[in-house]
Design an enzyme around this catalytic site. Structure first.
Site, PDB file in Angstrom:
ATOM      1  N   TYR A  44      23.253  51.881  38.389  1.00  0.00           N
ATOM      2  CA  TYR A  44      24.688  51.729  38.679  1.00  0.00           C
ATOM      3  C   TYR A  44      25.455  52.954  38.200  1.00  0.00           C
ATOM      4  N   ASN A  70      29.749  42.046  21.704  1.00  0.00           N
ATOM      5  CA  ASN A  70      29.577  40.923  22.625  1.00  0.00           C
ATOM      6  C   ASN A  70      29.582  39.578  21.902  1.00  0.00           C
ATOM      7  N   ARG A 126      18.647  43.200  28.452  1.00  0.00           N
ATOM      8  CA  ARG A 126      18.669  43.963  29.708  1.00  0.00           C
ATOM      9  C   ARG A 126      17.894  45.266  29.489  1.00  0.00           C
ATOM     10  N   GLU A 185      28.970  48.733  44.807  1.00  0.00           N
ATOM     11  CA  GLU A 185      28.121  47.733  44.160  1.00  0.00           C
ATOM     12  C   GLU A 185      28.367  47.954  42.681  1.00  0.00           C
ATOM     13  N   LYS A 203      29.831  38.891  35.872  1.00  0.00           N
ATOM     14  CA  LYS A 203      30.181  39.767  34.761  1.00  0.00           C
ATOM     15  C   LYS A 203      30.388  38.902  33.524  1.00  0.00           C
ATOM     16  N   THR A 216      34.087  54.822  36.249  1.00  0.00           N
ATOM     17  CA  THR A 216      33.794  53.962  35.095  1.00  0.00           C
ATOM     18  C   THR A 216      33.419  54.773  33.852  1.00  0.00           C
ATOM     19  N   ASP A 217      33.664  54.181  32.695  1.00  0.00           N
ATOM     20  CA  ASP A 217      33.249  54.821  31.435  1.00  0.00           C
ATOM     21  C   ASP A 217      31.722  54.893  31.322  1.00  0.00           C
ATOM     22  N   GLU A 218      31.013  54.136  32.189  1.00  0.00           N
ATOM     23  CA  GLU A 218      29.551  54.102  32.078  1.00  0.00           C
ATOM     24  C   GLU A 218      28.912  55.435  32.455  1.00  0.00           C
ATOM     25  N   PHE A 244      37.910  51.587  45.688  1.00  0.00           N
ATOM     26  CA  PHE A 244      37.336  50.631  44.731  1.00  0.00           C
ATOM     27  C   PHE A 244      35.972  50.138  45.200  1.00  0.00           C
ATOM     28  N   ILE A 298      32.166  51.070  54.075  1.00  0.00           N
ATOM     29  CA  ILE A 298      32.570  52.463  53.838  1.00  0.00           C
ATOM     30  C   ILE A 298      31.483  53.447  54.268  1.00  0.00           C
ATOM     31  N   ARG A 321      31.745  46.882  23.941  1.00  0.00           N
ATOM     32  CA  ARG A 321      32.469  47.307  25.132  1.00  0.00           C
ATOM     33  C   ARG A 321      33.961  47.358  24.810  1.00  0.00           C
ATOM     34  N   LYS A 336      27.518  55.886  40.320  1.00  0.00           N
ATOM     35  CA  LYS A 336      28.952  56.167  40.134  1.00  0.00           C
ATOM     36  C   LYS A 336      29.158  57.629  39.745  1.00  0.00           C
ATOM     37  N   ASP A 368      37.149  46.311  53.619  1.00  0.00           N
ATOM     38  CA  ASP A 368      36.130  45.736  52.722  1.00  0.00           C
ATOM     39  C   ASP A 368      35.016  45.108  53.549  1.00  0.00           C
TER      40      ASP A 368
HETATM   41  P1  NAD Z   1      33.703  43.956  42.639  1.00  0.00           P
HETATM   42  O1  NAD Z   1      32.230  43.890  42.652  1.00  0.00           O
HETATM   43  O2  NAD Z   1      34.498  42.768  42.195  1.00  0.00           O
HETATM   44  O3  NAD Z   1      34.241  44.310  44.112  1.00  0.00           O
HETATM   45  C1  NAD Z   1      33.677  45.314  44.906  1.00  0.00           C
HETATM   46  C2  NAD Z   1      34.278  45.186  46.289  1.00  0.00           C
HETATM   47  O4  NAD Z   1      33.739  46.226  47.122  1.00  0.00           O
HETATM   48  C3  NAD Z   1      33.965  43.862  46.983  1.00  0.00           C
HETATM   49  O5  NAD Z   1      35.113  43.340  47.592  1.00  0.00           O
HETATM   50  C4  NAD Z   1      32.918  44.242  48.023  1.00  0.00           C
HETATM   51  O6  NAD Z   1      32.923  43.398  49.164  1.00  0.00           O
HETATM   52  C5  NAD Z   1      33.338  45.668  48.358  1.00  0.00           C
HETATM   53  N1  NAD Z   1      32.245  46.479  48.906  1.00  0.00           N
HETATM   54  C6  NAD Z   1      30.981  46.620  48.400  1.00  0.00           C
HETATM   55  N2  NAD Z   1      30.263  47.428  49.186  1.00  0.00           N
HETATM   56  C7  NAD Z   1      31.076  47.834  50.193  1.00  0.00           C
HETATM   57  C8  NAD Z   1      30.929  48.689  51.306  1.00  0.00           C
HETATM   58  N3  NAD Z   1      29.750  49.293  51.550  1.00  0.00           N
HETATM   59  N4  NAD Z   1      31.972  48.893  52.129  1.00  0.00           N
HETATM   60  C9  NAD Z   1      33.162  48.279  51.898  1.00  0.00           C
HETATM   61  N5  NAD Z   1      33.367  47.440  50.875  1.00  0.00           N
HETATM   62  C10 NAD Z   1      32.341  47.228  50.021  1.00  0.00           C
HETATM   63  O7  NAD Z   1      34.066  45.244  41.812  1.00  0.00           O
HETATM   64  P2  NAD Z   1      35.217  45.516  40.727  1.00  0.00           P
HETATM   65  O8  NAD Z   1      34.779  44.989  39.426  1.00  0.00           O
HETATM   66  O9  NAD Z   1      36.525  45.124  41.291  1.00  0.00           O
HETATM   67  O10 NAD Z   1      35.138  47.109  40.649  1.00  0.00           O
HETATM   68  C11 NAD Z   1      35.916  47.908  41.535  1.00  0.00           C
HETATM   69  C12 NAD Z   1      35.662  49.360  41.226  1.00  0.00           C
HETATM   70  O11 NAD Z   1      35.992  49.631  39.868  1.00  0.00           O
HETATM   71  C13 NAD Z   1      34.207  49.779  41.394  1.00  0.00           C
HETATM   72  O12 NAD Z   1      34.181  51.077  41.959  1.00  0.00           O
HETATM   73  C14 NAD Z   1      33.664  49.799  39.972  1.00  0.00           C
HETATM   74  O13 NAD Z   1      32.608  50.732  39.855  1.00  0.00           O
HETATM   75  C15 NAD Z   1      34.890  50.221  39.204  1.00  0.00           C
HETATM   76  N6  NAD Z   1      34.963  49.768  37.811  1.00  0.00           N
HETATM   77  C16 NAD Z   1      34.807  48.449  37.505  1.00  0.00           C
HETATM   78  C17 NAD Z   1      34.950  48.027  36.179  1.00  0.00           C
HETATM   79  C18 NAD Z   1      34.840  46.567  35.799  1.00  0.00           C
HETATM   80  O14 NAD Z   1      34.886  46.240  34.626  1.00  0.00           O
HETATM   81  N7  NAD Z   1      34.734  45.646  36.734  1.00  0.00           N
HETATM   82  C19 NAD Z   1      35.245  48.960  35.173  1.00  0.00           C
HETATM   83  C20 NAD Z   1      35.385  50.313  35.525  1.00  0.00           C
HETATM   84  C21 NAD Z   1      35.263  50.695  36.848  1.00  0.00           C
HETATM   85  P1  TYD Z   2      28.671  43.319  32.073  1.00  0.00           P
HETATM   86  O1  TYD Z   2      29.806  42.379  32.282  1.00  0.00           O
HETATM   87  O2  TYD Z   2      27.471  43.208  32.964  1.00  0.00           O
HETATM   88  O3  TYD Z   2      29.278  44.793  32.087  1.00  0.00           O
HETATM   89  P2  TYD Z   2      28.576  46.221  31.764  1.00  0.00           P
HETATM   90  O4  TYD Z   2      28.660  46.920  33.070  1.00  0.00           O
HETATM   91  O5  TYD Z   2      29.417  46.821  30.694  1.00  0.00           O
HETATM   92  O6  TYD Z   2      27.176  46.025  31.330  1.00  0.00           O
HETATM   93  O7  TYD Z   2      28.147  43.154  30.579  1.00  0.00           O
HETATM   94  C1  TYD Z   2      29.003  43.417  29.485  1.00  0.00           C
HETATM   95  C2  TYD Z   2      28.186  43.264  28.214  1.00  0.00           C
HETATM   96  O8  TYD Z   2      27.725  41.917  28.100  1.00  0.00           O
HETATM   97  C3  TYD Z   2      26.946  44.122  28.214  1.00  0.00           C
HETATM   98  O9  TYD Z   2      26.702  44.586  26.893  1.00  0.00           O
HETATM   99  C4  TYD Z   2      25.839  43.148  28.618  1.00  0.00           C
HETATM  100  C5  TYD Z   2      26.296  41.840  28.042  1.00  0.00           C
HETATM  101  N1  TYD Z   2      25.895  40.627  28.791  1.00  0.00           N
HETATM  102  C6  TYD Z   2      25.297  39.548  28.124  1.00  0.00           C
HETATM  103  O10 TYD Z   2      25.102  39.587  26.890  1.00  0.00           O
HETATM  104  N2  TYD Z   2      24.947  38.445  28.834  1.00  0.00           N
HETATM  105  C7  TYD Z   2      25.143  38.361  30.177  1.00  0.00           C
HETATM  106  O11 TYD Z   2      24.780  37.327  30.790  1.00  0.00           O
HETATM  107  C8  TYD Z   2      25.760  39.465  30.869  1.00  0.00           C
HETATM  108  C9  TYD Z   2      26.001  39.426  32.347  1.00  0.00           C
HETATM  109  C10 TYD Z   2      26.113  40.573  30.110  1.00  0.00           C
END
Ligand code: NAD
Ligand code: TYD
Length: 345
Positions: A150, A249, A273, A85, A189, A126-128, A82, A61, A214, A154, A34
């Protein structure tokens, strides 16, 4: 699959998956690789510090020499990626770092996995990537229709992973998860942001009309699904992971206030947004057929998450009180307040 490289393992979902692996597979060895960006946090992995099956390597990476060196030094047979960004709002102001890590970084990992003939490469997606789903739900065949930098990054990564399967026979799988909630999620988030703001009696910033939807799933359930695909998924296949039901939301925000006993006056509408995806909705029948269903419904997942943030203030107060977070919050949120769109909310 015994020696795992968990890239991005110091982040939210990655660190939860490291814990899952170490708890469920006594014979495994886990190397977290990481870069420790603002979102990476070694406090997420404190519990494993003295576990001889666990090691941490600080690295990017995108750095192919360092990736190869780590794979060889630790005799890695499986990569679960994982690292990314991950915040949509940041991708609107700094798309380049998303293209770099999410697309180019994935390519670097794939290339190393191919050259070193690894047993398995799994991509966390991701579902996005399906874009906004205004009605119905997206199954794994649904077209990629990304709308934010983003999700576009992905999707680029997913397509490259599938290209390495088709072109080189690399043993890959992909999971596309819906929004995760639970322990150790960085408070940018929405759910951890709202919980921690509410604990401190600060406003909950609602984008637009708050009616976006969501599918919020518990991170532990997501980890179980990833692991099932890793063990029993078909190579070259994509699997959606989510609860299959969506929440608005504004309803999520109201529930957080109820769980914490805080007043509705904390709800603060702000400007939307740009390009905000209205709704994500996954068809999860393919993973259900493999034997996985999420254990927590939204209410149970949110309750467990709220409890964790109440009991672990040490973890998020250190982040939120830091200059980096404060500057982000100020730049991103100040001056965006608007009146509530509809008093009925
Ligand atoms: P996060 O932002 O909490 O963590 C990302 C991690 O990746 C961090 O530890 C960061 O230091 C590391 N990182 C970033 N750039 C890097 C690089 N260039 N080299 C090595 N390490 C690096 O993310 P998360 O929410 O845990 O998400 C993890 C994965 O799951 C991501 O690929 C994201 O797209 C995917 N995902 C997240 C969600 C969600 O709701 N959080 C949902 C679906 C998919
Ligand atoms: P987020 O956690 O950024 O995830 P996603 O990648 O799905 O956008 O946001 C989840 C939902 O919440 C999305 O519809 C945007 C909304 N949101 C707010 O209303 N206020 C906020 O401050 C943030 C960060 C997100």
């Amino acid at each position: 699959m015994r020696n795992f490289l968990i890239t991005g393992g110091a982040g939210f979902i990655g660190s939860n998956y490291v814990t899952f692996l170490l708890e469920h597979y006594p014979d495994c060895r886990v190397v977290v690789y990481d870069k420790l960006t603002y979102a990476g946090n070694l406090n997420n992995l404190l519990a494993h510090k003295n576990d001889t099956r666990y090691a941490f390597v600080k690295g990017d990476i995108c750095d192919s020499a360092a990736v190869r060196e780590t794979l060889v030094a630790h005799q890695i047979d499986t990569i679960v990626n994982f690292a990314a960004e991950t915040h949509v709002d940041r991708s609107l102001s700094d798309a380049g770092s998303f293209v770099n890590t999410d697309v180019y970084g994935t390519f670097v990992l794939l290339e190393a996995a191919r050259e070193l003939k690894l047993e398995r490469y799994h991509q966390i997606s991701t579902d996005e990537v399906y874009g906004e789903i205004l009605t119905g739900s997206s199954n794994e065949e649904y077209p990629i229709q990304t709308r934010s930098p983003y999700s576009a990054s992905k999707a680029g990564a997913d397509l490259m992973v599938l290209a390495y399967f088709t072109s080189f026979g690399l043993p890959v799988t992909i999971t596309r998860g819906s929004n995760n909630i639970g322990p150790y999620q960085y408070p940018e988030k929405v759910v951890p942001l709202f919980i921690t703001n509410a604990i401190d009696d600060k406003p909950l910033p609602i984008y637009g009309d708050g009616l976006q939807m969501r599918d919020y799933q518990y991170v532990g359930d997501h980890c179980e699904g990833i692991d099932l695909v890793l063990r029993q998924g078909e190579l070259g296949q994509v699997y959606n992971l989510g609860t299959g039901s969506e929440t608005r939301n504004i309803d999520m925000a109201n529930l957080i206030l109820d769980l914490l006993g805080k007043p509705k006056t904390l709800l603060q509408y702000i400007t939307d947004r740009p390009g905000h995806d209205r709704r994500y909705a996954l068809d999860v029948r393919k993973i259900n057929a493999l034997g996985w269903h999420s254990r927590h419904d939204f209410a149970a997942a949110l309750e467990a998450t709220v409890r964790w943030y109440r009991e672990n203030e040490w973890w998020w107060r250190e982040i939120k009180s830091g200059a980096y977070y404060q500057a982000y919050y100020h730049t991103h949120y100040s001056g965006r307040e608007v009146a509530a769109p509809n008093p009925a909310h």
